[in-house]
Design an enzyme around this catalytic site. Structure first.
Site, PDB file in Angstrom:
ATOM      1  N   SER A 145       0.562   2.534   0.915  1.00 36.82           N
ATOM      2  CA  SER A 145       0.483   1.541   1.383  1.00 36.82           C
ATOM      3  C   SER A 145      -0.687   0.155   1.548  1.00 36.82           C
ATOM      4  O   SER A 145      -2.038   0.584   1.119  1.00 36.82           O
ATOM      5  CB  SER A 145       0.859   1.357   2.906  1.00 36.82           C
ATOM      6  OG  SER A 145       1.344   0.221   3.088  1.00 36.82           O
ATOM      7  N   GLU A 159       7.364  -0.888   9.394  1.00 29.63           N
ATOM      8  CA  GLU A 159       7.044  -2.105   8.946  1.00 29.63           C
ATOM      9  C   GLU A 159       8.386  -3.070   9.633  1.00 29.63           C
ATOM     10  O   GLU A 159       7.899  -4.105  10.124  1.00 29.63           O
ATOM     11  CB  GLU A 159       6.889  -1.973   8.243  1.00 29.63           C
ATOM     12  CG  GLU A 159       6.073  -3.458   7.425  1.00 29.63           C
ATOM     13  CD  GLU A 159       6.073  -2.654   5.507  1.00 29.63           C
ATOM     14  OE1 GLU A 159       4.990  -2.098   5.381  1.00 29.63           O
ATOM     15  OE2 GLU A 159       6.540  -3.830   4.989  1.00 29.63           O
ATOM     16  N   HIS A 174       6.693   4.726   7.455  1.00 28.96           N
ATOM     17  CA  HIS A 174       5.786   3.161   7.298  1.00 28.96           C
ATOM     18  C   HIS A 174       6.042   2.673   7.127  1.00 28.96           C
ATOM     19  O   HIS A 174       6.360   1.130   8.180  1.00 28.96           O
ATOM     20  CB  HIS A 174       4.416   4.106   6.407  1.00 28.96           C
ATOM     21  CG  HIS A 174       4.139   2.630   6.566  1.00 28.96           C
ATOM     22  ND1 HIS A 174       4.144   1.651   5.881  1.00 28.96           N
ATOM     23  CD2 HIS A 174       2.722   2.123   7.061  1.00 28.96           C
ATOM     24  CE1 HIS A 174       3.182   0.831   5.583  1.00 28.96           C
ATOM     25  NE2 HIS A 174       2.477   1.329   6.233  1.00 28.96           N
ATOM     26  N   ASN A 175       7.245   2.646   5.701  1.00 27.30           N
ATOM     27  CA  ASN A 175       7.919   1.265   6.056  1.00 27.30           C
ATOM     28  C   ASN A 175       8.993   0.726   6.967  1.00 27.30           C
ATOM     29  O   ASN A 175       9.274  -0.323   6.965  1.00 27.30           O
ATOM     30  CB  ASN A 175       8.642   1.024   4.730  1.00 27.30           C
ATOM     31  CG  ASN A 175       7.347   1.251   3.478  1.00 27.30           C
ATOM     32  OD1 ASN A 175       6.413   1.450   3.414  1.00 27.30           O
ATOM     33  ND2 ASN A 175       7.658   0.724   2.278  1.00 27.30           N
ATOM     34  N   LYS A 218       5.890   7.725   4.140  1.00 26.66           N
ATOM     35  CA  LYS A 218       5.577   6.609   3.625  1.00 26.66           C
ATOM     36  C   LYS A 218       6.927   5.518   3.558  1.00 26.66           C
ATOM     37  O   LYS A 218       6.776   4.040   4.727  1.00 26.66           O
ATOM     38  CB  LYS A 218       5.016   6.152   1.777  1.00 26.66           C
ATOM     39  CG  LYS A 218       5.869   4.932   1.642  1.00 26.66           C
ATOM     40  CD  LYS A 218       3.731   4.077   1.940  1.00 26.66           C
ATOM     41  CE  LYS A 218       4.271   2.955   1.538  1.00 26.66           C
ATOM     42  NZ  LYS A 218       5.110   1.886   0.269  1.00 26.66           N
TER      43      LYS A 218
HETATM   44  P1  NDP Z   1       6.942  -2.172 -11.020  1.00 28.11           P
HETATM   45  O1  NDP Z   1       7.519  -2.086  -9.376  1.00 28.11           O
HETATM   46  O2  NDP Z   1       7.101  -4.344 -10.804  1.00 28.11           O
HETATM   47  O3  NDP Z   1       7.293  -1.920 -12.119  1.00 28.11           O
HETATM   48  C1  NDP Z   1       6.619  -2.349 -13.538  1.00 28.11           C
HETATM   49  C2  NDP Z   1       5.828  -1.313 -14.035  1.00 28.11           C
HETATM   50  O4  NDP Z   1       7.158  -0.231 -14.124  1.00 28.11           O
HETATM   51  C3  NDP Z   1       5.154  -1.528 -15.396  1.00 28.11           C
HETATM   52  O5  NDP Z   1       4.338  -1.166 -15.887  1.00 28.11           O
HETATM   53  C4  NDP Z   1       5.894  -1.176 -17.201  1.00 28.11           C
HETATM   54  O6  NDP Z   1       5.651  -1.375 -17.855  1.00 28.11           O
HETATM   55  C5  NDP Z   1       6.950   0.286 -15.787  1.00 28.11           C
HETATM   56  N1  NDP Z   1       7.954   0.394 -16.629  1.00 28.11           N
HETATM   57  C6  NDP Z   1       9.376   0.057 -16.179  1.00 28.11           C
HETATM   58  N2  NDP Z   1      10.431   0.740 -16.889  1.00 28.11           N
HETATM   59  C7  NDP Z   1       9.122   1.932 -17.323  1.00 28.11           C
HETATM   60  C8  NDP Z   1      10.008   2.257 -18.355  1.00 28.11           C
HETATM   61  N3  NDP Z   1      11.236   3.082 -18.426  1.00 28.11           N
HETATM   62  N4  NDP Z   1       9.261   3.331 -18.530  1.00 28.11           N
HETATM   63  C9  NDP Z   1       7.832   2.954 -18.304  1.00 28.11           C
HETATM   64  N5  NDP Z   1       7.456   2.381 -17.316  1.00 28.11           N
HETATM   65  C10 NDP Z   1       8.400   1.604 -16.833  1.00 28.11           C
HETATM   66  O7  NDP Z   1       5.799  -2.556 -10.037  1.00 28.11           O
HETATM   67  P2  NDP Z   1       4.703  -2.942  -9.632  1.00 28.11           P
HETATM   68  O8  NDP Z   1       2.621  -2.227  -9.449  1.00 28.11           O
HETATM   69  O9  NDP Z   1       4.985  -3.721  -8.532  1.00 28.11           O
HETATM   70  O10 NDP Z   1       4.960  -1.271  -8.606  1.00 28.11           O
HETATM   71  C11 NDP Z   1       5.044  -0.155  -8.464  1.00 28.11           C
HETATM   72  C12 NDP Z   1       5.588   1.153  -8.203  1.00 28.11           C
HETATM   73  O11 NDP Z   1       4.159   1.147  -6.905  1.00 28.11           O
HETATM   74  C13 NDP Z   1       6.736   1.124  -7.691  1.00 28.11           C
HETATM   75  O12 NDP Z   1       7.087   1.944  -7.494  1.00 28.11           O
HETATM   76  C14 NDP Z   1       6.544   0.264  -6.441  1.00 28.11           C
HETATM   77  O13 NDP Z   1       7.877   0.020  -6.027  1.00 28.11           O
HETATM   78  C15 NDP Z   1       5.615   0.730  -5.574  1.00 28.11           C
HETATM   79  N6  NDP Z   1       5.314   0.164  -4.724  1.00 28.11           N
HETATM   80  C16 NDP Z   1       4.583  -1.342  -4.635  1.00 28.11           C
HETATM   81  C17 NDP Z   1       4.108  -1.778  -4.062  1.00 28.11           C
HETATM   82  C18 NDP Z   1       3.873  -3.786  -3.975  1.00 28.11           C
HETATM   83  O14 NDP Z   1       3.156  -4.660  -3.195  1.00 28.11           O
HETATM   84  N7  NDP Z   1       3.608  -4.328  -5.036  1.00 28.11           N
HETATM   85  C19 NDP Z   1       3.086  -2.364  -2.640  1.00 28.11           C
HETATM   86  C20 NDP Z   1       3.571   0.300  -2.496  1.00 28.11           C
HETATM   87  C21 NDP Z   1       4.505   0.643  -3.582  1.00 28.11           C
HETATM   88  P3  NDP Z   1       6.049  -2.274 -18.570  1.00 28.11           P
HETATM   89  O15 NDP Z   1       5.197  -3.603 -18.270  1.00 28.11           O
HETATM   90  O16 NDP Z   1       6.324  -1.410 -19.617  1.00 28.11           O
HETATM   91  O17 NDP Z   1       7.316  -3.181 -18.343  1.00 28.11           O
END
Ligand code: NDP
Length: 476
Positions: A128, A189, A185-186, A182
């Site tokens: 988080s 939130e 937690h959300n 987690k």
């Molecule tokens: P996203 O959830 O937007 O995911 C994008 C990433 O996933 C890219 O690296 C993309 O690769 C990859 N991806 C998508 N599909 C595939 C696939 N089929 N195979 C391989 N790679 C794939 O990214 P975030 O950084 O926002 O979040 C990452 C995780 O963290 C998520 O699970 C999210 O819920 C969690 N999270 C996010 C928070 C936030 O504030 N954003 C906070 C806490 C947790 P490519 O570049 O090749 O498309």
């Protein structure tokens, strides 16, 4: 391989987590499905530490020292499964796969079972703090085997947020425990944000205060018991002026709240476990109501209100009432969330230490707040505490505000200000402390139409009354 930890998935979260590891002196293997993200990470931030970039998953895995520690930070759901399937044939016995995305905990339980069959450790870990936290120190909630934590834990604790030198990371419990916590937690939130939004609405409607004035009130509150990240950013947001119109920024934002689903998961699970988390549920439904455009359009100006104008006589006293009501409602939401953690811990055999949860939420995460210290202390006094609200500190702190809480909820009802989280929290408070609830009547009704039986206050056993016959009572 030489890299001590690897990150695959380099969107905002993975990129910042990888930088955080590197800044702490770890050699970090990095990989992303599309190589451009890997390249830009190294180009933009390569100087911050030691990155080992790979274009293929096989090279990425080969670049890691054993036992390998691979953090997956991709889009939750199908993408996580796809990456796991790609990793399985490349990894060896004893390697550790960490899913740091927002997985739903039943998926984590399933994935752990599958990886265990391959001799791999799977750590479903809540992270988080958003992108800022990922870079500068998040709150980390790792589940999985305790064995994996002995090698992985110190690294995660190293990059986590610290409060008074204590890491905001601890081992949570087996399989889905980390992602479960987690999720709650959300949920908390959601409740916290809704309560703050209701306080803002009360101040707006009760005092006719401007956004800037309300922002100042929140800034003042942030110097006391309510001190928290969410109160702090609320003050900041309310003070912000829209550059395009010169109006208060909040006044030009549409009033429809969106959600990504963790609040909904929390409520769904609470229904499964039978735990009343009314604060979180009302917060989730309040977002849904805000987005119910056809219904709202049909109701605005049509549903009779019969309200009076809110005639607040003493501005300062009203503000203090709202503050006390907010604090009390907030304690209820947390108390309910911790009940849910306790219930799941018992159901799934996780043995979660609730005091430790409050401790690792003090920093890094969105709900970080001064009062989490009080929760940790409450569970230190009594690790089996059946109700957070009943801890001696909270009975005092909430007790001080009960009269104010009632005034605010009653005033809101009379003046037509919707405060679902404030009012349901008060109803929960009165419900849980009631010597006798009207559930006796429910039981009688159930026995009447369904022969569901009931218990008596004066005798042991279960009973049924022949409602359609001569109304004799029989022990079952
Ligand atoms: P996203 O959830 O937007 O995911 C994008 C990433 O996933 C890219 O690296 C993309 O690769 C990859 N991806 C998508 N599909 C595939 C696939 N089929 N195979 C391989 N790679 C794939 O990214 P975030 O950084 O926002 O979040 C990452 C995780 O963290 C998520 O699970 C999210 O819920 C969690 N999270 C996010 C928070 C936030 O504030 N954003 C906070 C806490 C947790 P490519 O570049 O090749 O498309």
């Amino acid at each position: 391989g030489t890299a001590q930890i690897g990150v695959t998935g380099l969107a905002v979260m993975g990129r910042n987590l990888a930088r955080n590891f590197a800044r702490h002196g770890y050699t970090v293997a990095v990989h992303n499905r599309s190589n451009s993200k890997t390249q830009s990470l190294v180009a933009d931030h390569g100087h911050e530490g030691t990155f080992v970039a790979s274009e293929s998953m096989a090279d990425f895995v080969a670049s890691l020292e054993r036992p390998r520690k691979v953090v997956i930070m991709v889009k939750a759901g199908g993408p996580t499964d796809a990456v796991i399937q790609e990793l399985i044939p490349l990894l060896e016995q004893g390697d550790i796969v960490i899913d740091a995305g927002n997985a739903h905990f039943p998926d984590t339980i399933r994935r752990e079972n599958e990886l265990k069959a391959h001799g791999l450790h799977f750590v479903g870990s809540g992270v988080s703090g958003g992108e800022e936290g990922a870079l500068n120190g998040p709150s980390i909630m790792p589940g999985g085997s305790r064995e994996s934590y002995t090698t992985l834990g110190p690294i995660l604790e190293d990059i986590s947020a610290k409060v008074d030198g204590v890491p905001c990371c601890t081992y949570i419990g087996p399989d889905g425990a980390g992602h479960f916590v987690k999720m709650v937690h959300n949920g908390i939130e959601y409740a916290d944000m809704q309560l703050i939004a209701e306080a803002y609405d009360l101040l707006k409607q009760g005092l006719g205060a401007s956004a800037a004035e309300i922002g100042q009130i929140f800034a003042d509150w942030n110097t006391g018991d309510l001190e928290s990240f969410l109160i702090e950013i609320t003050a900041d947001v309310l003070a912000h002026v829209d550059a395009a119109t010169g109006q208060a920024f909040v006044d030009v934002i549409e009033d429809r709240a969106e959600q990504k689903g963790t609040g909904r998961w929390t409520v769904q699970n609470a229904l499964d476990l039978g735990v009343p988390i009314t604060g979180i549920a009302e917060a989730t439904f309040a977002r849904a109501l805000s987005g119910s455009v056809p219904q709202r359009t049909a109701a605005v100006g049509v549903l009779p209100a019969h309200t009076a104008d809110w005639d607040v006589k003493d501005r300062d006293a009203f503000i203090e009432d709202v503050r006390l009501a907010l604090y009390a409602s907030k304690v209820v939401a947390y108390s309910q969330g911790f009940d849910q953690i306790a219930a799941a811990s018992a159901e799934f055999g996780w043995d979660i230490d609730r005091g430790a949860m409050a401790r690792i939420w003090r920093g890094g995460c969105i709900i970080r707040a001064r009062f989490l210290n009080r929760i940790t202390e409450a569970y230190e006094r009594n690790p089996q505490l059946p109700l957070l609200l009943a801890d001696e500190y909270f009975t005092g702190a909430v007790g001080n505000g009960v009269a104010a809480w009632r005034r605010i909820v009653a005033g809101a009802a009379q003046n037509g200000v919707p405060v679902p989280a404030f009012s349901s929290s008060l109803a929960y408070y009165d419900g849980v402390r009631a010597e006798r609830l009207p559930a006796n009547l429910i039981q009688a009704q159930r026995d009447f139409f369904g022969a569901h039986t009931y218990r008596r206050v004066d005798r042991a056993g279960t009973f049924h009354t022949e409602w359609t016959g001569d109304r004799t009572e029989t022990a079952q």
